[in-house]
Enzyme design. Structure first.
Site, PDB file in Angstrom:
ATOM      1  CE  LYS A  99      -4.260  -1.544   2.260  1.00 35.15           C
ATOM      2  NZ  LYS A  99      -5.111  -1.420   3.458  1.00 35.15           N
ATOM      3  CD  GLU A 126     -19.192  -5.875   7.420  1.00 36.11           C
ATOM      4  OE1 GLU A 126     -18.573  -4.928   6.908  1.00 36.11           O
ATOM      5  OE2 GLU A 126     -19.224  -7.029   6.912  1.00 36.11           O
ATOM      6  NE  ARG A 142     -21.336  -6.300   3.299  1.00 33.92           N
ATOM      7  CZ  ARG A 142     -20.158  -6.583   2.753  1.00 33.92           C
ATOM      8  NH1 ARG A 142     -19.063  -6.110   3.295  1.00 33.92           N
ATOM      9  NH2 ARG A 142     -20.073  -7.351   1.688  1.00 33.92           N
TER      10      ARG A 142
END
Length: 631
Positions: free
Chosen positions: A281, A367, A395
């Site tokens: 990243k 989740e 979700r």
């Protein structure tokens, strides 16, 4: 543009990209990385993930015939380089702004955006669906899912992998491993071995051996296990192989030439396969490489200096209020534990994690698991706090109902980013939580109108012996000092904050209270801070209905099924005929823009509230005001 980015200036579509010789792709990657850096620095937006996906983006568009072949990005915040290479280079400076490019892949924006991707872990399912559609229609098409390692932590990704291996669909999964370090075997040796494993010779021998050895079961089992063990020594692909995918990697995700050759080999294959690419990243920009979390999404900044460090004290946000409260309450209550689905920074749990590491749980992008593990904790004596964005709680709706509410367990949901969110667009908007929460039995639902109310509601929910939710917006409130106490509110009791004449009473739920008060000053209206959507303060509703000509409900939530609907249901149930005007978000997905722009568009700023009231209510002495506002 042509002087600074000679190759990139020639790329208006992936077809232009494919005209370049492979040896020029490293230069193109360097130009694209610099262009992305300076573009995002001028407007802000998602940053580190895109820098890390430069070479993957170039290689996939170079090898695959997009848009005929399907690329599905997961999560969509790594798609800025993709947008630049697919005809939107000159508009990248408008990203996340009103009327500009969307922050995530959006099919309405470009044919190269094959699937809308805001939430994570959907790419493999979507690509599999596309591959099965192509198979059923006799279309020759390659389908590629590019999934980040964080997104691979979600159960949905593994559900899709399990199905993919079972139906043997023609899907290539590219695992963009940029943080989890699934394997350290990156370098010349592993790249060479992957080239061998993905080549035609190995593939031909492997498939031919299958046909022969399957006629001799003992020999087939020996060969299968031998291959698995050999590959296990050079690549961590056993899990994926067991699920029916042919695993290749790991490869250096920043070696664009090697990536192209490997993808060309894999494109010639059919069936389910997974390429493991290790990236970094923030690649190519040192501040982002050393702090990828801090540079995940950035404001406008100077590329030479990086994102400025905060020197002055920032305004108190609702997230800060939660952060302070959860630490203070944890000091008092040893049963409190905090759970987040991979949103430690965004949900305000950094300080809690530092102070109470043994009581902090980051479950990854999962989740559903977050909610059910909270239920298990609550069942056996703990008091969990689930810190979650409104859009992500959607979700886990089944778990919220079946595992928490049905068992009436003491789980507190601290719901951040409720209502309109702003630049991240409709995928991240918290427009629906009041509607989907208030219909659930046993659940207490609260909306703070300011920072002090937010703190007291969090205490109310935590001390309640059952499930509770406090939903609050992104950003700052009106500036009410939260204080340091942990006193709860009386359950289901609102308050009148302004007494007006007998014309209009505005029932505000949460953050729209301040706009309602501003509108009320011009209309001499009564204003109530309702506080609770469930249980609704029916006594206060009855009192206001008896004393006013018109009731107006205001909420930062869709009108359908929201807080206003709760008031309407009570009035109908009790046979009261007072007129009711319900103000809230419209019945459509609102696009990206600032929070202030979106609230004004929805008519939830002070002027919009005035205008809509005066269209419904016309007292004689307000004619001049009515004429002025409506004009």
């Amino acid at each position: 543009m042509k002087d600074r980015y000679p190759l990139l200036a020639r790329i208006d579509s992936p077809a232009d990209l494919r005209t370049l010789p492979v040896k020029e792709l490293p230069q193109l990657a360097a130009e694209l990385r610099e262009y992305l850096l300076h573009s995002v620095a001028q407007v802000g937006g998602h940053f580190a993930a895109g820098l890390g996906a430069i070479e993957l983006t170039i290689a996939t568009h170079y090898v695959f015939d997009t848009p005929h072949d399907r690329l599905v990005w997961d999560v969509g915040h790594q798609c800025y380089p993709h947008k630049i290479l697919t005809g939107r280079r000159d508009r990248i400076g408008t990203i996340r702004r009103r009327g500009g490019l969307a922050p995530f892949p959006t099919p309405e924006e470009s044919e190269y955006d094959t699937f809308a991707v805001g939430h994570s872990s959907t790419s493999i399912s979507a690509a599999l669906g596309m591959a099965l559609a192509a198979r059923s229609q006799g279309i020759e098409r390659k389908c590629v899912a590019i999934i980040g390692d964080g997104a691979m932590t979600a159960g949905m990704a593994f559900e899709a992998l399990n199905h993919l291996g079972d139906v043997y669909a023609d899907v290539l999964v590219i695992l963009n491993d940029n943080e989890m370090s699934i394997s350290p075997n990156v370098g010349a040796l592993s790249n060479y071995l992957t080239r061998i494993l993905s080549g035609r010779v190995y593939s031909t021998v492997r498939e031919g051996s299958k046909k022969i050895l399957r006629q001799m079961p003992p020999m087939w089992e020996l060969a299968r296990r031998t291959e698995e063990h050999v590959k296990g020594m050079i690549a961590p692909g056993t899990l994926f192989e067991e699920m029916g995918l042919n695993y290749f990697g790991p490869v250096d995700g920043h070696d664009v030439v090697s990536l192209v050759h490997t993808l060309q080999n894999l494109r010639a294959h059919k069936g389910p396969r997974l390429l493991h690419a290790v990236t970094r990243k923030g690649k190519g920009y040192e501040p982002a490489e050393s702090d990828p979390v801090g540079y995940h999404a950035v404001p406008i900044f100077d590329p030479k200096r990086g994102v400025a460090k905060a020197t002055a004290k920032k305004a108190l946000t609702y997230t800060h209020v939660f952060s302070d409260w959860v630490c203070d309450m944890a000091e008092r209550d040893p049963r409190l534990v905090a759970i987040t689905p991979a949103m430690r920074e965004g949900s305000g749990l950094v300080a809690f994690h530092e102070r109470f590491p043994e009581r902090y749980y980051d479950v990854g992008i999962a989740e559903q698991h977050a909610v059910t593990v909270a239920a298990g904790m609550a069942r056996d004596g703990l008091h969990p706090v689930v810190a979650i964005y409104s859009t992500f709680l959607q979700r886990a709706y089944d778990q919220l109902i079946h595992d928490v509410a049905l068992q009436n367990l003491p789980v507190l949901f601290a719901i951040d980013r409720a209502g309109v969110v702003g630049p991240d667009g409709p995928t991240h908007a918290g427009s629906f939580d009041l509607s989907y929460l208030r219909c659930i039995p046993n659940l207490v639902v609260m909306c703070p109108s300011d920072e002090a109310e937010c703190r007291r509601m969090l205490s109310t929910g935590h001390l309640h012996q059952g499930p509770a939710a406090v939903r609050y917006p992104r950003g700052t409130g009106p500036g009410a000092e939260p204080g340091s106490d942990l006193d709860p509110l009386e359950l289901g009791r609102g308050r009148v904050v302004r007494r007006g004449g007998g014309g209009v009473a505005i029932l505000a739920f949460g953050s729209p209270l301040n706009a309602a008060l501003e509108a009320a000053e011009r209309l001499d209206a009564t204003v109530a801070d309702m506080r609770f959507v469930k249980p609704l303060d029916e006594g206060l509703v009855d009192e206001l209905a008896a004393a006013h000509e018109l009731l107006v409900t205001v909420e930062d939530n869709v009108v359908a099924g929201g807080a206003g609907s709760a008031v309407a249901e009570h009035l109908a149930r009790s046979g009261q005929t007072v007129p009711l005007l319900q103000l809230g978000l419209p019945d459509r997905f609102m696009t990206h823009g600032s929070r202030e722009e979106l609230l004004a568009e929805a008519g939830l700023d002070a002027q919009g509230i005035q205008r809509r009231i005066l269209r419904r209510w016309a007292p004689r002495d307000c004619a001049p005001l009515r004429s002025h506002v409506l004009s």
